[in-house]
Structure formats: C-alpha cells, structure tokens
Design a protein around this motif. Sequence first.
Motif, mmCIF file in Angstrom:
data_model
loop_
_atom_site.group_PDB
_atom_site.id
_atom_site.type_symbol
_atom_site.label_atom_id
_atom_site.label_comp_id
_atom_site.label_asym_id
_atom_site.label_seq_id
_atom_site.Cartn_x
_atom_site.Cartn_y
_atom_site.Cartn_z
ATOM 1 N N LEU A 130 1.046 -1.233 -0.027
ATOM 2 C CA LEU A 130 -0.016 0.019 0.126
ATOM 3 C C LEU A 130 0.885 1.168 0.068
ATOM 4 O O LEU A 130 0.489 2.311 -0.905
ATOM 5 C CB LEU A 130 -1.028 -0.089 1.300
ATOM 6 N N VAL A 131 1.856 1.157 0.809
ATOM 7 C CA VAL A 131 2.717 2.569 0.973
ATOM 8 C C VAL A 131 3.578 2.744 -0.331
ATOM 9 O O VAL A 131 3.849 3.697 -0.893
ATOM 10 C CB VAL A 131 3.471 2.452 2.124
ATOM 11 N N GLY A 132 3.877 1.479 -0.824
ATOM 12 C CA GLY A 132 4.855 1.442 -2.074
ATOM 13 C C GLY A 132 4.033 1.982 -3.206
ATOM 14 O O GLY A 132 4.472 2.856 -4.007
ATOM 15 N N ALA A 133 2.576 1.656 -3.365
ATOM 16 C CA ALA A 133 1.762 1.957 -4.447
ATOM 17 C C ALA A 133 1.517 3.572 -4.141
ATOM 18 O O ALA A 133 1.405 4.391 -5.078
ATOM 19 C CB ALA A 133 0.453 1.299 -4.160
ATOM 20 N N ALA A 134 1.259 4.018 -2.875
ATOM 21 C CA ALA A 134 1.302 5.599 -2.746
ATOM 22 C C ALA A 134 2.265 6.250 -3.203
ATOM 23 O O ALA A 134 2.545 7.474 -3.562
ATOM 24 C CB ALA A 134 0.981 5.943 -1.196
ATOM 25 N N THR A 135 3.607 5.503 -2.973
ATOM 26 C CA THR A 135 4.894 6.300 -3.311
ATOM 27 C C THR A 135 4.877 6.504 -4.904
ATOM 28 O O THR A 135 5.434 7.446 -5.515
ATOM 29 C CB THR A 135 5.827 5.588 -2.914
ATOM 30 N N TRP A 136 4.282 5.598 -5.762
ATOM 31 C CA TRP A 136 4.283 5.763 -7.080
ATOM 32 C C TRP A 136 3.172 6.455 -7.786
ATOM 33 O O TRP A 136 3.396 6.741 -9.108
ATOM 34 C CB TRP A 136 4.200 4.136 -7.712
ATOM 35 N N ILE A 137 2.577 7.333 -6.739
ATOM 36 C CA ILE A 137 1.669 8.471 -6.963
ATOM 37 C C ILE A 137 2.113 9.459 -6.729
ATOM 38 O O ILE A 137 2.120 10.429 -7.655
ATOM 39 C CB ILE A 137 0.252 8.123 -6.175
ATOM 40 N N LYS A 138 2.679 9.982 -5.364
ATOM 41 C CA LYS A 138 3.294 10.938 -5.192
ATOM 42 C C LYS A 138 4.485 10.245 -4.446
ATOM 43 O O LYS A 138 4.551 9.259 -3.497
ATOM 44 C CB LYS A 138 2.580 11.925 -4.378
ATOM 45 N N VAL A 139 5.725 11.157 -4.326
ATOM 46 C CA VAL A 139 6.830 10.470 -3.818
ATOM 47 C C VAL A 139 6.696 10.665 -2.202
ATOM 48 O O VAL A 139 7.427 9.737 -1.556
ATOM 49 C CB VAL A 139 8.117 11.335 -4.314
ATOM 50 N N TRP A 140 6.103 11.365 -1.606
ATOM 51 C CA TRP A 140 6.118 11.720 -0.073
ATOM 52 C C TRP A 140 5.885 10.550 0.589
ATOM 53 O O TRP A 140 6.699 10.465 1.653
ATOM 54 C CB TRP A 140 5.447 12.720 0.250
ATOM 55 N N PRO A 141 5.373 9.379 0.286
ATOM 56 C CA PRO A 141 5.028 8.291 1.120
ATOM 57 C C PRO A 141 6.544 7.600 1.438
ATOM 58 O O PRO A 141 6.352 6.487 2.020
ATOM 59 C CB PRO A 141 4.104 7.616 0.408
#
Length: 394
Positions: free
Chosen positions: A157-168
């Motif tokens: 989940l956090v990896g997917a969020a990082t591929w949307i915006k870098v901040w995660p």
Amino acid sequence: MTRHTRLAAVWAAFLLAHAVSIALGWLWPNQPMGDTYLVYEPWSELALSGQAIMGVTDPWVYPPLALAPMVLAQTLVWFPTYPLAWAVLVAIVNAVAFGVLVGRGSSRPRLAAGVYWAAFTAVLGPIALFRLDAITVPIAILGLLAAIRHPVVAGALVGAATWIKVWPAALVAALVVSVRGRWRIIAGGAAVSAVVIAVVSLAGDAEHLLGFITTQGARGLQIEAIAATPFVLGAGDATIAYDTEILTYQVSGRGVVEVAAALTPLMAVAALAVAAAGVWRIRSGSPVVRVLPPLALALVIVLIVFNKVGSPQFQTWLIPPLVLWIAWDRARAWGPALLALIAAALTHVVYPVTYHLILMSDTLATAVLGARNVIIIALGAWAVIRLIRTPTPS
C-alpha cells in the motif's frame, strides 16, 4: 452515549468535513480546484484519447501511477464537472480508509483518530481534497494501520502511494526502520514496484519511468517553501515570478540559487539522521507503537522543511502519521496533533484565501505564511524529541 451513537457522530463529522471542503472549492478565490480542471483533466483526456500517456510516453513531474486516479475520475460520467467527480472519488477512497480506521466504533482511540482526520480536512479546506496528494493520504493510512499484523500489505500500500506521489517514501523508511517484519514490507513494496515498471515498459518504454525525479531537480524555490521564507519577507531583494514550465510562483534574488542547491543534500542528511535515531531507539528496545508514529512524522516533516516546493497540499502529509499516533498513543499525540491543526488553519488562510496578497508581498499575508512555516519546523522538532525520548525496558 452508546457505541453506535458515537460511531454515527464520527461518520457525520467525516461527511460534514468533506461537504464543507468541497463547497469551499467553489466559493474561495484563487482557484483552489485549479489543478483538477487545468492539469488533471487534460492529462487524463490525452491518455484516454491515446495522444499521450504522461509518465509513460512523455516526461512528467509525477510518478506514472499518478495518472490512474486522474483517469478514474473521468469514468465518473454521471457528475457534471471533472472537479466534482474528482472530489467524489477522493471522498470514496477516504471513506474506505476511514471505515477501516474506526471499524465498528469499539475503539475510542481509533474514533478519536477519525475525528481528528475529519477536523484536519475541514480546517485545511478544499486543498485537502482537490490535489493528487489527497489520493495518497488514505492509502498511506491503511498501510500504516496494517504495518504490524500485515507487513506485506503495508509495504504494498505505501509502495503504491509512493508511485503516485513521492512523499510516502518517508513512511516506507519509517516502517523499514521500526517494524519487525521489515523484509516483508520491502517485499510488498518491491512487488508493487515490479508491476508498475512492467506496465510502464509494456505501454511505452522505461525512458520516462523516473522522469519525475529529474524534472523536479531542475526547479527553483517556490514562494511557499520554508527555505523561501526569508526571501518572501524581503531578504536578498527577492522578487516573485511565475514559472510557466513548472506552473508555480518562485522567488529569485541574491542567494536563492545557492539555498535551492543546498536543500536536497540537506534533506538527505536530515533524513538519515532521523532514521538513525529511529534505529537507535528500536535497538534499545523501545516498542514500535512508541517509535513509529513520531519517526514517521519527523521523516515527513524533513521532506517538507528541506523541499524547494511548499505547496499547501503538503500539509495533508501530516495526516497519516498523526492519525496513527492518536490511534496508538493518543495521550502523547495530542500536542503535536493540535500544533498541526494550527498549521493547517494558517495554510488555509495562505491558500486559497490570501494567496493573491502574498503575490503582492502584503505584510500581513506574508507574516501568516512565515508563522505557518515556523510552526512546521517546531512540529518537526517536537516529533524528533518524542522519538529520542521513547522509553526502553528497565
């Protein structure tokens, strides 16, 4: 008050916060919904028409997975405008994460965390919903909540969020440092990354896969960035100008280039120092429930403080670590949480309410911006102090 009544009240607060923030998007000046119809909608239309897939066939300022929610909002055809479809999409994703957070209302700390999330959304206003970051917040919250029992899911989940915006990526680092199942977290993130890389490569090529890094590296110092505060207040005879390539207002003047060049290495050093403090506390025996929330918050604030950009939606990055902190250790979380709410309120005043005055170097408006930036620094210091003071077994 019964459990069901409390749960209903929390959900009512959540719905009201979203309704108010969405409505203010149409009422406030300075285009708080601007990104949705000026950039997200055209980008998604280009992708659906096959003309250009940003981040795949063309260079882009965002990671390639960022295009997914933009296109998904286009599919909500029963809404009359794209901004409204976007707002509803964000509200739906938020509702899923909110439902997982509060559950059936049996946990009062989780209900308190839900109330805080709703309050933060209302206080920050339309910028909490009408930016791409709004999609990453609920995904990051779900990842943090799953960290201990389901580390693979958390990493994915956090990896997917990082591929949307870098901040995660800051949350990824915090999880790897503090959670015992760190290799499973890495495995989850790696699996998502492999899928994204494969899809991008098949859809076009991998040439633009990491274009968001090189594109951001060349930009100047945005007026809302914390490092820009002295220049906005008059240092270096700085002036404000609009960058038509990055689509934002930046400062220029004596010392601006040098400060901007120093921020990225300073960010790396600060992030390593905070992560090292987290490793020290974990190896000293501090429990993960006491280490992870302040560690995650501190790392997120490092990304804000040493960033050449200071966009108002960056305040939404504070929500996941603070929600987790309240859910796990609310007695120690309320101080930082309230300070973050003040920062959100001042950010709402800065943008969209008085942004046009800041562009004209209005004294009061720039003072509000400066106060917000000082509070963010103070919040980061508070998180670091909490981190290094986490208890260890006697």
